[in-house]
Motif scaffolding. Structure first.
Motif, PDB file in Angstrom:
ATOM      1  N   LEU A 105     -17.534  24.327  42.577  1.00  0.00           N
ATOM      2  CA  LEU A 105     -16.471  23.366  42.306  1.00  0.00           C
ATOM      3  C   LEU A 105     -15.096  23.947  42.642  1.00  0.00           C
ATOM      4  CD1 LEU A 105     -15.595  20.635  41.162  1.00  0.00           C
ATOM      5  CD2 LEU A 105     -15.601  21.666  38.885  1.00  0.00           C
ATOM      6  N   LEU A 106     -14.882  25.205  42.264  1.00  0.00           N
ATOM      7  CA  LEU A 106     -13.599  25.841  42.555  1.00  0.00           C
ATOM      8  C   LEU A 106     -13.389  26.006  44.060  1.00  0.00           C
ATOM      9  CD1 LEU A 106     -11.022  27.221  41.572  1.00  0.00           C
ATOM     10  CD2 LEU A 106     -12.314  29.364  41.364  1.00  0.00           C
ATOM     11  N   ALA A 107     -14.451  26.359  44.779  1.00  0.00           N
ATOM     12  CA  ALA A 107     -14.342  26.510  46.236  1.00  0.00           C
ATOM     13  C   ALA A 107     -14.009  25.161  46.891  1.00  0.00           C
ATOM     14  CB  ALA A 107     -15.648  27.068  46.800  1.00  0.00           C
ATOM     15  N   LEU A 108     -14.619  24.083  46.401  1.00  0.00           N
ATOM     16  CA  LEU A 108     -14.319  22.753  46.947  1.00  0.00           C
ATOM     17  C   LEU A 108     -12.866  22.370  46.676  1.00  0.00           C
ATOM     18  CD1 LEU A 108     -17.566  20.811  45.924  1.00  0.00           C
ATOM     19  CD2 LEU A 108     -16.955  21.664  48.194  1.00  0.00           C
ATOM     20  N   LEU A 109     -12.374  22.709  45.492  1.00  0.00           N
ATOM     21  CA  LEU A 109     -10.979  22.395  45.170  1.00  0.00           C
ATOM     22  C   LEU A 109     -10.015  23.223  46.015  1.00  0.00           C
ATOM     23  CD1 LEU A 109     -11.237  22.168  41.258  1.00  0.00           C
ATOM     24  CD2 LEU A 109     -10.994  20.281  42.881  1.00  0.00           C
ATOM     25  N   LEU A 110     -10.311  24.505  46.169  1.00  0.00           N
ATOM     26  CA  LEU A 110      -9.445  25.358  46.982  1.00  0.00           C
ATOM     27  C   LEU A 110      -9.471  24.939  48.445  1.00  0.00           C
ATOM     28  CD1 LEU A 110     -10.207  28.903  45.499  1.00  0.00           C
ATOM     29  CD2 LEU A 110      -8.104  27.596  45.262  1.00  0.00           C
ATOM     30  N   ASN A 111     -10.606  24.451  48.887  1.00  0.00           N
ATOM     31  CA  ASN A 111     -10.725  24.013  50.284  1.00  0.00           C
ATOM     32  C   ASN A 111      -9.857  22.788  50.567  1.00  0.00           C
ATOM     33  OD1 ASN A 111     -12.139  24.317  52.899  1.00  0.00           O
ATOM     34  ND2 ASN A 111     -12.986  22.309  52.402  1.00  0.00           N
ATOM     35  N   GLU A 112      -9.531  22.035  49.513  1.00  0.00           N
ATOM     36  CA  GLU A 112      -8.706  20.833  49.686  1.00  0.00           C
ATOM     37  C   GLU A 112      -7.218  21.148  49.645  1.00  0.00           C
ATOM     38  OE1 GLU A 112      -9.794  17.754  50.408  1.00  0.00           O
ATOM     39  OE2 GLU A 112     -11.796  18.659  50.567  1.00  0.00           O
ATOM     40  N   VAL A 113      -6.852  22.379  49.275  1.00  0.00           N
ATOM     41  CA  VAL A 113      -5.443  22.772  49.241  1.00  0.00           C
ATOM     42  C   VAL A 113      -4.978  23.037  50.664  1.00  0.00           C
ATOM     43  CG1 VAL A 113      -3.762  24.452  48.380  1.00  0.00           C
ATOM     44  CG2 VAL A 113      -5.663  23.747  46.926  1.00  0.00           C
ATOM     45  N   ARG A 114      -4.012  22.300  51.132  1.00  0.00           N
ATOM     46  CA  ARG A 114      -3.584  22.401  52.522  1.00  0.00           C
ATOM     47  C   ARG A 114      -2.548  23.506  52.735  1.00  0.00           C
ATOM     48  NH1 ARG A 114      -7.864  20.917  53.737  1.00  0.00           N
ATOM     49  NH2 ARG A 114      -8.488  18.739  53.704  1.00  0.00           N
ATOM     50  N   LEU A 115      -1.733  23.792  51.730  1.00  0.00           N
ATOM     51  CA  LEU A 115      -0.738  24.853  51.872  1.00  0.00           C
ATOM     52  C   LEU A 115      -1.414  26.208  51.653  1.00  0.00           C
ATOM     53  CD1 LEU A 115       2.311  23.304  49.983  1.00  0.00           C
ATOM     54  CD2 LEU A 115       1.960  23.480  52.451  1.00  0.00           C
ATOM     55  N   LYS A 116      -1.505  27.011  52.701  1.00  0.00           N
ATOM     56  CA  LYS A 116      -2.219  28.276  52.642  1.00  0.00           C
ATOM     57  C   LYS A 116      -1.600  29.249  51.648  1.00  0.00           C
ATOM     58  CE  LYS A 116      -5.298  27.139  55.648  1.00  0.00           C
ATOM     59  NZ  LYS A 116      -6.698  26.937  55.198  1.00  0.00           N
ATOM     60  N   VAL A 117      -0.279  29.166  51.462  1.00  0.00           N
ATOM     61  CA  VAL A 117       0.377  30.068  50.511  1.00  0.00           C
ATOM     62  C   VAL A 117      -0.132  29.815  49.098  1.00  0.00           C
ATOM     63  CG1 VAL A 117       2.581  30.761  49.515  1.00  0.00           C
ATOM     64  CG2 VAL A 117       2.433  30.244  51.957  1.00  0.00           C
ATOM     65  N   TYR A 118      -0.209  28.534  48.716  1.00  0.00           N
ATOM     66  CA  TYR A 118      -0.720  28.182  47.394  1.00  0.00           C
ATOM     67  C   TYR A 118      -2.192  28.563  47.268  1.00  0.00           C
ATOM     68  CZ  TYR A 118       3.543  25.457  46.610  1.00  0.00           C
ATOM     69  OH  TYR A 118       4.838  25.060  46.449  1.00  0.00           O
ATOM     70  N   GLN A 119      -2.956  28.320  48.327  1.00  0.00           N
ATOM     71  CA  GLN A 119      -4.376  28.618  48.296  1.00  0.00           C
ATOM     72  C   GLN A 119      -4.634  30.104  48.079  1.00  0.00           C
ATOM     73  OE1 GLN A 119      -6.875  28.589  51.921  1.00  0.00           O
ATOM     74  NE2 GLN A 119      -8.006  26.919  50.942  1.00  0.00           N
ATOM     75  N   ARG A 120      -3.920  30.941  48.825  1.00  0.00           N
ATOM     76  CA  ARG A 120      -4.115  32.388  48.691  1.00  0.00           C
ATOM     77  C   ARG A 120      -3.628  32.904  47.344  1.00  0.00           C
ATOM     78  NH1 ARG A 120      -1.826  33.662  54.778  1.00  0.00           N
ATOM     79  NH2 ARG A 120      -3.666  32.873  55.907  1.00  0.00           N
ATOM     80  N   THR A 121      -2.550  32.308  46.827  1.00  0.00           N
ATOM     81  CA  THR A 121      -2.043  32.712  45.519  1.00  0.00           C
ATOM     82  C   THR A 121      -3.049  32.387  44.421  1.00  0.00           C
ATOM     83  OG1 THR A 121       0.226  32.301  46.252  1.00  0.00           O
ATOM     84  CG2 THR A 121      -0.146  32.465  43.873  1.00  0.00           C
ATOM     85  N   ILE A 122      -3.606  31.185  44.470  1.00  0.00           N
ATOM     86  CA  ILE A 122      -4.609  30.798  43.482  1.00  0.00           C
ATOM     87  C   ILE A 122      -5.843  31.678  43.595  1.00  0.00           C
ATOM     88  CG2 ILE A 122      -6.136  28.932  42.740  1.00  0.00           C
ATOM     89  CD1 ILE A 122      -3.995  26.965  43.723  1.00  0.00           C
ATOM     90  N   GLN A 123      -6.274  31.961  44.817  1.00  0.00           N
ATOM     91  CA  GLN A 123      -7.434  32.825  45.025  1.00  0.00           C
ATOM     92  C   GLN A 123      -7.206  34.195  44.412  1.00  0.00           C
ATOM     93  OE1 GLN A 123      -8.113  32.889  49.243  1.00  0.00           O
ATOM     94  NE2 GLN A 123      -9.224  30.961  49.250  1.00  0.00           N
ATOM     95  N   THR A 124      -6.029  34.747  44.594  1.00  0.00           N
ATOM     96  CA  THR A 124      -5.724  36.067  44.049  1.00  0.00           C
ATOM     97  C   THR A 124      -5.824  36.064  42.527  1.00  0.00           C
ATOM     98  OG1 THR A 124      -4.232  36.533  45.898  1.00  0.00           O
ATOM     99  CG2 THR A 124      -4.009  37.900  43.922  1.00  0.00           C
ATOM    100  N   PHE A 125      -5.272  35.029  41.895  1.00  0.00           N
ATOM    101  CA  PHE A 125      -5.283  34.960  40.437  1.00  0.00           C
ATOM    102  C   PHE A 125      -6.700  34.801  39.887  1.00  0.00           C
ATOM    103  CE2 PHE A 125      -0.690  33.893  40.767  1.00  0.00           C
ATOM    104  CZ  PHE A 125      -0.222  34.841  39.861  1.00  0.00           C
ATOM    105  N   VAL A 126      -7.534  34.000  40.553  1.00  0.00           N
ATOM    106  CA  VAL A 126      -8.882  33.768  40.030  1.00  0.00           C
ATOM    107  C   VAL A 126      -9.828  34.921  40.368  1.00  0.00           C
ATOM    108  CG1 VAL A 126      -8.643  31.267  40.081  1.00  0.00           C
ATOM    109  CG2 VAL A 126      -9.583  32.448  42.081  1.00  0.00           C
ATOM    110  N   TYR A 127      -9.470  35.775  41.334  1.00  0.00           N
ATOM    111  CA  TYR A 127     -10.298  36.939  41.647  1.00  0.00           C
ATOM    112  C   TYR A 127     -10.110  38.062  40.634  1.00  0.00           C
ATOM    113  CZ  TYR A 127     -11.109  35.069  46.377  1.00  0.00           C
ATOM    114  OH  TYR A 127     -11.479  34.290  47.442  1.00  0.00           O
ATOM    115  N   VAL A 128      -8.915  38.162  40.047  1.00  0.00           N
ATOM    116  CA  VAL A 128      -8.559  39.312  39.208  1.00  0.00           C
ATOM    117  C   VAL A 128      -9.532  39.561  38.064  1.00  0.00           C
ATOM    118  CG1 VAL A 128      -6.807  40.209  37.608  1.00  0.00           C
ATOM    119  CG2 VAL A 128      -6.129  39.302  39.827  1.00  0.00           C
TER     120      VAL A 128
END
Length: 313
Positions: A105-128
């Motif tokens: 579900l999280l991957a599907l939501l992140l895949n819908e984020v078009r701004l790469k800056v926001y996508q990478r920022t969210i990915q970093t926070f959820v990886y920690v």
């Protein structure tokens, strides 16, 4: 004719040797991995013999007395067997029901984020959280949910007027375990699914948009079918470790009040083997858990192939 038939194996053998010579550095790179599995995975399997023996450390494995299936009989007739087996299955079922779909579900939501800056920022926070040890995670949980001035406990008290002891109440043990697992591993699990989503043909989305398909329809009819094989493989691997609920998390979250629902195979093996010194008995319990895991892997893989999926092998 006979000489031609005899030459065929020789050609295969020469070609294999040539392949090794041409890719010798690739084979050399596999040596550390092979040594790791040989030393830490296959060599310790010799110790499984003590599951069929009355192991005495002073006598050693070879000199200890054979008892056959006596340790397994003791385990199956033990009143703890059904309690531990049920606790482990309940946690495993909840993990598959809630924790397994969470990265998808999280991957599907992140895949819908078009701004790469926001996508990478969210990915970093959820990886920690993945890089935090279970000791730190459980410590954070104790700070948030303890009965004396815990932040979430205070919020629940102010909203409901009831004081709930989340850490010792057996009713809340399983939900707390599942929430911890989702929070810690959900972000890390998205890596595989995001990699699978990167391979989806973008022309299919464009064609779907031209046909008037909405975002939900595109996800349901294009995205999910594209990563279905990846989901099946991850599910097979998850089912294989269904009885391996993890030791650290359960051991740190267990106390005398929630023990009836907190004891699982991993903590039971530790308690019987290390704490009580019943080495043969605890080895038999661990071997039983491993055999069930292997059976589940083969069964799930066969079921996946029956429904037309590629499976794990």
């Amino acid at each position: 004719m006979e000489s031609t038939i005899k030459e065929i194996p020789k050609k295969k053998q020469i070609s294999a040797l040539n392949h090794i010579k041409q890719n010798k550095w690739l084979y050399i790179l596999t040596i550390p991995g092979l040594l790791y599995f040989a030393i830490f995975k296959y060599a310790p399997m010799y110790g499984l013999i003590i599951a069929f023996k009355d192991y005495v450390p002073f006598l050693g494995i070879a000199e200890s007395k054979w008892v056959g299936l006596e340790n397994f009989q003791d385990f199956f007739t033990n009143p703890d067997f059904f309690r531990i087996f049920w606790n482990t299955l309940a946690i495993a079922f909840l993990n598959i029901l809630f924790a397994f779909p969470a990265p998808i579900l999280l991957a599907l939501l992140l895949n819908e984020v078009r701004l790469k800056v926001y996508q990478r920022t969210i990915q970093t926070f959820v990886y920690v959280p993945h890089f935090l040890s279970w000791t730190i995670v459980v410590s954070l949980w104790h700070i948030l949910f303890n009965l004396d001035h815990g932040a979430i406990t205070e919020i629940v008290l102010s909203l409901t007027g009831k004081e709930i002891d989340f850490l010792t109440d057996p009713t809340w043990f399983r939900p707390m375990i599942i929430l911890q697992s989702i929070w810690k591993e959900m972000g890390w699990g998205t890596i595989i699914y995001l990699a699978a989503l990167a391979g989806v043909d973008q022309e299919q989305y464009e064609a779907a948009i031209m046909d008037g398909a909405g975002r939900f329809r595109r996800v349901w009819h294009i995205t999910l079918p594209a990563i279905r094989s990846t989901i099946i493989i991850m599910l097979i691997m998850k089912v294989g470790s269904i009885l391996s609920t993890g030791f650290d998390q359960f051991y740190l979250m267990t106390n005398q009040l929630n023990r009836p629902v907190a004891d699982v195979f991993d903590t039971y093996v530790y308690m019987m083997g290390i704490t009580n010194g019943a080495y043969s008995y605890s080895t038999a319990v661990g071997l039983f858990k491993s055999v069930i895991g292997i059976i589940l892997v083969f069964s799930t893989n066969r079921l996946a192939k029956k429904f037309g999926e590629s499976g794990l092998y």
